[in-house]
Design an enzyme around this catalytic site. Structure first.
Site, mmCIF file in Angstrom:
data_model
loop_
_atom_site.group_PDB
_atom_site.id
_atom_site.type_symbol
_atom_site.label_atom_id
_atom_site.label_comp_id
_atom_site.label_asym_id
_atom_site.label_seq_id
_atom_site.Cartn_x
_atom_site.Cartn_y
_atom_site.Cartn_z
ATOM 1 N N CYS A 24 -70.671 -55.762 10.648
ATOM 2 C CA CYS A 24 -71.058 -57.125 11.483
ATOM 3 C C CYS A 24 -69.654 -57.740 11.598
ATOM 4 O O CYS A 24 -68.927 -57.943 10.463
ATOM 5 C CB CYS A 24 -71.895 -57.804 11.353
ATOM 6 S SG CYS A 24 -73.707 -56.934 11.336
ATOM 7 N N ARG A 34 -65.989 -53.302 12.319
ATOM 8 C CA ARG A 34 -66.948 -53.546 11.489
ATOM 9 C C ARG A 34 -68.323 -53.300 11.656
ATOM 10 O O ARG A 34 -69.378 -53.448 10.833
ATOM 11 C CB ARG A 34 -66.775 -55.106 11.312
ATOM 12 C CG ARG A 34 -65.473 -55.570 10.782
ATOM 13 C CD ARG A 34 -65.559 -57.259 10.685
ATOM 14 N NE ARG A 34 -66.372 -57.429 9.372
ATOM 15 C CZ ARG A 34 -66.042 -57.561 8.172
ATOM 16 N NH1 ARG A 34 -64.455 -57.354 7.751
ATOM 17 N NH2 ARG A 34 -66.737 -57.764 7.418
ATOM 18 N N TRP A 37 -73.806 -54.007 13.266
ATOM 19 C CA TRP A 37 -74.008 -52.840 12.544
ATOM 20 C C TRP A 37 -75.617 -52.929 12.150
ATOM 21 O O TRP A 37 -75.730 -53.814 11.154
ATOM 22 C CB TRP A 37 -73.135 -52.729 11.378
ATOM 23 C CG TRP A 37 -73.292 -51.235 10.650
ATOM 24 C CD1 TRP A 37 -72.547 -50.289 11.037
ATOM 25 C CD2 TRP A 37 -74.173 -51.104 9.441
ATOM 26 N NE1 TRP A 37 -73.088 -49.253 9.922
ATOM 27 C CE2 TRP A 37 -73.868 -49.685 9.098
ATOM 28 C CE3 TRP A 37 -75.025 -51.708 8.779
ATOM 29 C CZ2 TRP A 37 -74.609 -49.140 8.276
ATOM 30 C CZ3 TRP A 37 -75.527 -51.282 7.711
ATOM 31 C CH2 TRP A 37 -75.362 -50.110 7.286
ATOM 32 N N ASN A 47 -73.678 -62.224 9.600
ATOM 33 C CA ASN A 47 -73.065 -61.010 9.103
ATOM 34 C C ASN A 47 -73.627 -61.073 7.788
ATOM 35 O O ASN A 47 -73.232 -61.730 6.719
ATOM 36 C CB ASN A 47 -71.576 -60.835 9.029
ATOM 37 C CG ASN A 47 -71.172 -59.730 8.212
ATOM 38 O OD1 ASN A 47 -71.949 -58.860 7.835
ATOM 39 N ND2 ASN A 47 -69.864 -59.917 7.650
ATOM 40 N N GLY A 48 -74.551 -60.095 7.551
ATOM 41 C CA GLY A 48 -75.367 -60.081 5.902
ATOM 42 C C GLY A 48 -76.853 -59.600 6.079
ATOM 43 O O GLY A 48 -77.190 -59.216 7.165
ATOM 44 N N GLU A 76 -62.108 -35.882 -1.182
ATOM 45 C CA GLU A 76 -61.669 -36.835 -0.169
ATOM 46 C C GLU A 76 -61.463 -35.788 1.377
ATOM 47 O O GLU A 76 -62.012 -36.571 2.285
ATOM 48 C CB GLU A 76 -60.300 -37.387 -0.675
ATOM 49 C CG GLU A 76 -59.687 -38.262 0.471
ATOM 50 C CD GLU A 76 -60.400 -39.492 0.924
ATOM 51 O OE1 GLU A 76 -61.337 -39.646 0.315
ATOM 52 O OE2 GLU A 76 -59.921 -40.066 1.872
ATOM 53 N N LYS A 80 -63.563 -36.913 4.495
ATOM 54 C CA LYS A 80 -62.958 -37.122 5.913
ATOM 55 C C LYS A 80 -63.509 -36.353 6.836
ATOM 56 O O LYS A 80 -63.963 -36.832 8.031
ATOM 57 C CB LYS A 80 -61.440 -37.136 5.835
ATOM 58 C CG LYS A 80 -60.478 -37.935 5.022
ATOM 59 C CD LYS A 80 -60.158 -39.176 5.722
ATOM 60 C CE LYS A 80 -61.357 -40.075 5.133
ATOM 61 N NZ LYS A 80 -61.048 -41.234 4.147
ATOM 62 N N GLU A 82 -67.186 -37.478 7.749
ATOM 63 C CA GLU A 82 -67.282 -38.808 8.190
ATOM 64 C C GLU A 82 -66.772 -39.086 9.936
ATOM 65 O O GLU A 82 -67.570 -39.632 10.513
ATOM 66 C CB GLU A 82 -66.922 -40.070 7.400
ATOM 67 C CG GLU A 82 -65.409 -40.231 7.466
ATOM 68 C CD GLU A 82 -65.121 -41.428 6.354
ATOM 69 O OE1 GLU A 82 -65.724 -42.271 6.538
ATOM 70 O OE2 GLU A 82 -64.186 -41.360 5.870
ATOM 71 N N HIS A 104 -70.805 -21.265 -10.029
ATOM 72 C CA HIS A 104 -72.104 -22.041 -10.626
ATOM 73 C C HIS A 104 -73.054 -22.337 -9.513
ATOM 74 O O HIS A 104 -73.863 -23.377 -9.823
ATOM 75 C CB HIS A 104 -71.722 -23.191 -11.583
ATOM 76 C CG HIS A 104 -70.957 -22.612 -12.710
ATOM 77 N ND1 HIS A 104 -71.403 -21.865 -13.771
ATOM 78 C CD2 HIS A 104 -69.654 -22.931 -13.144
ATOM 79 C CE1 HIS A 104 -70.319 -21.781 -14.419
ATOM 80 N NE2 HIS A 104 -69.513 -22.325 -14.284
ATOM 81 N N LYS A 161 -66.263 -50.128 8.893
ATOM 82 C CA LYS A 161 -65.121 -50.293 8.225
ATOM 83 C C LYS A 161 -65.458 -50.811 6.564
ATOM 84 O O LYS A 161 -64.981 -50.315 5.834
ATOM 85 C CB LYS A 161 -63.864 -50.906 8.935
ATOM 86 C CG LYS A 161 -62.582 -51.023 8.080
ATOM 87 C CD LYS A 161 -62.045 -49.623 8.022
ATOM 88 C CE LYS A 161 -60.640 -49.536 7.300
ATOM 89 N NZ LYS A 161 -60.342 -48.243 6.945
HETATM 90 O O1 M6R Z 1 -62.845 -51.266 1.542
HETATM 91 P P1 M6R Z 1 -63.338 -50.299 0.621
HETATM 92 O O2 M6R Z 1 -61.971 -49.601 0.027
HETATM 93 O O3 M6R Z 1 -63.838 -50.841 -0.625
HETATM 94 O O4 M6R Z 1 -64.474 -49.396 0.993
HETATM 95 C C1 M6R Z 1 -65.093 -48.558 0.200
HETATM 96 C C2 M6R Z 1 -65.494 -47.193 1.230
HETATM 97 O O5 M6R Z 1 -66.748 -47.835 1.944
HETATM 98 C C3 M6R Z 1 -64.716 -46.615 1.814
HETATM 99 O O6 M6R Z 1 -63.802 -46.086 1.316
HETATM 100 C C4 M6R Z 1 -65.322 -45.625 3.045
HETATM 101 O O7 M6R Z 1 -65.708 -44.386 2.031
HETATM 102 C C5 M6R Z 1 -64.377 -44.963 4.065
HETATM 103 N N1 M6R Z 1 -65.168 -44.995 5.481
HETATM 104 C C6 M6R Z 1 -63.699 -43.760 3.679
HETATM 105 O O8 M6R Z 1 -63.194 -43.229 4.621
#
Ligand code: M6R
Length: 617
Positions: free
Chosen positions: A2, A27, A74, A100-101, A490, A494, A497, A513, A612
């Protein structure tokens, strides 16, 4: 999650709110809304969908109000509907609130308020808080006291269990906002005859670079004349600490790129240069970090490091673990922050804890930091966002200086974290056994990174063509060994997501395995096979995939020989020092995921269900 923004000034609030909301939309982007005080009445416009949809219905209303609040959501409590979008109004119509929260005790609060005659229009936790504020306002003596608004908010907040960054409007105080935070970020921008509160610097940077970061448990009361800061609990006045934001609005503009993710991938040579700037010793044999607040003597006493992080940042810690163990010979453990905070891990007195986070606001990481501090440990933070909660609560740390990262999928922040990890390994190594000569060679390798990244980026057209050929697949495997394993994780993260394609990362030798059962022409493998001592073993694993008719995209080193028929696609990496390899190898998987998602027409910068910075549990 949010994004929130509030404005008190002389300009038309709606324009500023909408512009700010567009900038914090990453956000959360389920729905958005604004409330302004127009001729003594609260006018609310809210809509499911993106801020663009809100702007289409809000702009024609030509509101003249110079005070207002805005929110981009969100969803946590209640589905994605217009009714659940913020702002929420108290049932007497006096208050509007954005939040937000999460208010954990909202059920009891709501029951109490219904008994008192308040009514509810939404399924949200937030609506309970706005009505509780109205309840306290009704109980406050109506003697024209200027603090009645502030006191009602404060009293209501004393009953809240959970987290909040809020901003509130009241019809009886038309040019005022009360905003407060606990566990969710809130920043006050102090401009020329105007004040802006927001959950993120990017929402206010076009108006001012002068900011005050609120601490947890603080409330700010903004009026036409200025603002006052105090504690929620004890009503103690707090002297504001002014900071200046170092970046400008242009740094967060898209420019000629199609998406922020693309821009941020291509920004990496510069971003990484900035991460390293001024951080090498004069003799060129080690790194230096001004913000660690630990002497060389302190660091020599450390016999164990614990890294806590989430998501992509967690992957960066896995790389740091390998480099620190190899070059500094200090045992490292990497923890998911969300697990660490609850599992009561035993730490001993010579353990140093690091938290790693781009946003500096991830709640799980913040709570891991607090848990470690509560146990008496020093906690260092590797953070990109200057002034963020984690940056301020840590005992010391290292800023990444990668610049604002807007795309939800982390790219330049990840490689910048990798650099910090590599530099830490060097620094700690040089405090122990690493020789001067090895240090000099290591520093040279790090300084060469921007050039190597440029060479890796030059393969973008080739990778784009591969992406087009593979975008229709629904499953992918990413395999790599040693420092390539975290990069495989990673790469898989990527891809899933932003493209919504199922992908899994594994250590290459683990394939036999279990994951080998997935191998088929329909499930391609992205295989990291850089030159080095493991190379023959890596080729054997690729053989096993080919024997089962799997397609393989091999990421290898320029010049390495791959037997005929093993690689369906080949992506070359420039040869480089081991400490730098994970950085360079990241580029092809960032590009591959980006181009696949773009090919599929996905909303790359705002993928479904994500946000984010994750400021809820
Ligand atoms: O702001 P942060 O680095 O603490 O965020 C951690 C994760 O939420 C963040 O890396 C998330 O996995 C990303 N969307 C990855 O691309």
């Amino acid at each position: 999650m949010c994004g929130i923004i509030g404005y008190v000034g002389k300009q038309r609030a709606v324009n500023i709110l909408l512009e700010g909301l567009k900038r914090v939309e990453y956000r959360g982007y389920d729905s958005s809304g604004i409330a302004v005080l127009e001729k003594g009445q609260l006018a609310v416009v809210k809509k499911t969908g993106r801020v663009e949809a809100l702007a289409k219905i809000a702009a024609p209303r030509k509101f003249r109000a110079t005070t207002g609040i805005g929110h981009t959501r969100w969803a946590t409590h209640g589905g994605v509907t217009d009714a659940n979008a913020h702002p929420h109004l108290s049932s007497d119509g006096k208050f509007a609130l954005i939040h937000n929260g999460v208010i954990e005790n909202y059920v009891g609060m709501k029951r109490f308020l219904i008994e008192k005659g308040f009514t509810f229009q939404s399924e949200t936790d937030t609506e309970a808080l706005v009505n509780l504020i109205a309840y306290h306002f009704q109980k406050e003596p109506a003697n024209g006291d200027r603090s009645r608004f502030l006191e009602s908010v404060r009293k209501a907040l004393l009953h809240v269990e959970g987290t909040y960054g809020i901003a509130v409007l009241c019809t009886d105080f038309p040019s005022e906002i009360v905003a407060a935070r606990k566990g969710s970020p809130l920043i006050l921008g102090v401009g020329d005859g105007e004040h802006i509160v927001a959950s993120d610097v990017s929402a206010l940077i076009s108006r001012t670079q002068n900011v005050v970061y609120l601490n947890d448990g603080e409330v700010v009361h903004i009026t036409e004349k200025g603002f006052s800061l105090s504690t929620i609990q004890d009503q103690e006045e707090v002297a504001p600490k002014f900071d200046r934001v170092s970046w400008k609005i242009e740094d967060a503009e898209l420019g000629a790129f199609a998406h922020f993710m693309e821009k941020e991938i291509f920004e990496q040579p510069v971003a990484l240069e900035n991460t390293m700037r001024g951080r090498f010793s004069d003799d060129g044999s080690t790194a230096k970090f001004g913000g660690l607040n630990l002497t060389a003597g302190d660091l020599r006493q450390i016999d164990r490091l614990v890294f806590c992080a989430c998501g992509t940042a967690w992957h960066s810690c896995l790389v740091a673990e390998q480099l620190i163990e190899r070059y500094a010979r200090i045992p490292v453990e990497v923890e998911y922050a969300s697990e660490f905070r609850y599992r009561n891990a035993p730490l001993d007195k010579n353990t140093l804890v690091f938290v790693v986070t781009q946003s500096g606001e991830t709640l799980d990481t913040l709570e891991a930091l607090r848990e470690a501090k509560r146990k008496g440990y020093k906690v260092m933070a590797v953070v990109n966002v200057v002034g963020s909660t984690i940056a301020r609560e840590a005992d010391g740390g290292i800023y990444q200086h990668a610049g604002p990262e807007v795309g939800v999928a982390s790219t330049k922040a990840f490689t910048s974290q990798l650099i910090v990890g590599a530099m830490l390994a060097l620094y700690l190594g040089r405090l122990r056994d690493m020789s001067y000569t090895d240090g000099v060679e290591y520093v040279k390798a790090l300084k060469h990174i921007p050039e190597l990244i440029k060479q890796a980026l030059a393969q973008a057209p080739h990778i784009k063509a591969i992406a087009k050929r593979y975008a229709h697949h629904r499953d992918f495997l990413f395999l790599g060994r040693q420092s390539m394993f975290p990069i495989a994780l990673e790469g898989a993260l990527k891809l899933k997501e932003i493209s919504y394609i199922h992908a899994e990362g594994y250590p290459a030798a683990e394939m036999k395995h279990g994951p080998i059962a997935l191998i088929s022409p329909e499930c391609p493998t992205v295989f990291f096979a850089p030159a080095g001592e493991m190379y023959p073993k890596l080729l054997s694993s690729i053989q096993e995939i080919k024997a089962r008719n799997g397609k393989v995209i091999v990421i290898t080193t320029t010049g390495s020989e791959i037997p005929d028929g093993l690689a369906d696609e080949r992506i070359d990496l420039p040869a480089c020092h081991d400490a730098v390899l994970p950085l360079v190898a990241t580029i092809p998987v960032q590009l591959l995921s980006y181009y696949i998602a773009a090919e599929l027409g996905r909303d790359v910068d705002k993928p479904r269900n994500l946000a984010k910075s994750v400021t809820v549990e």
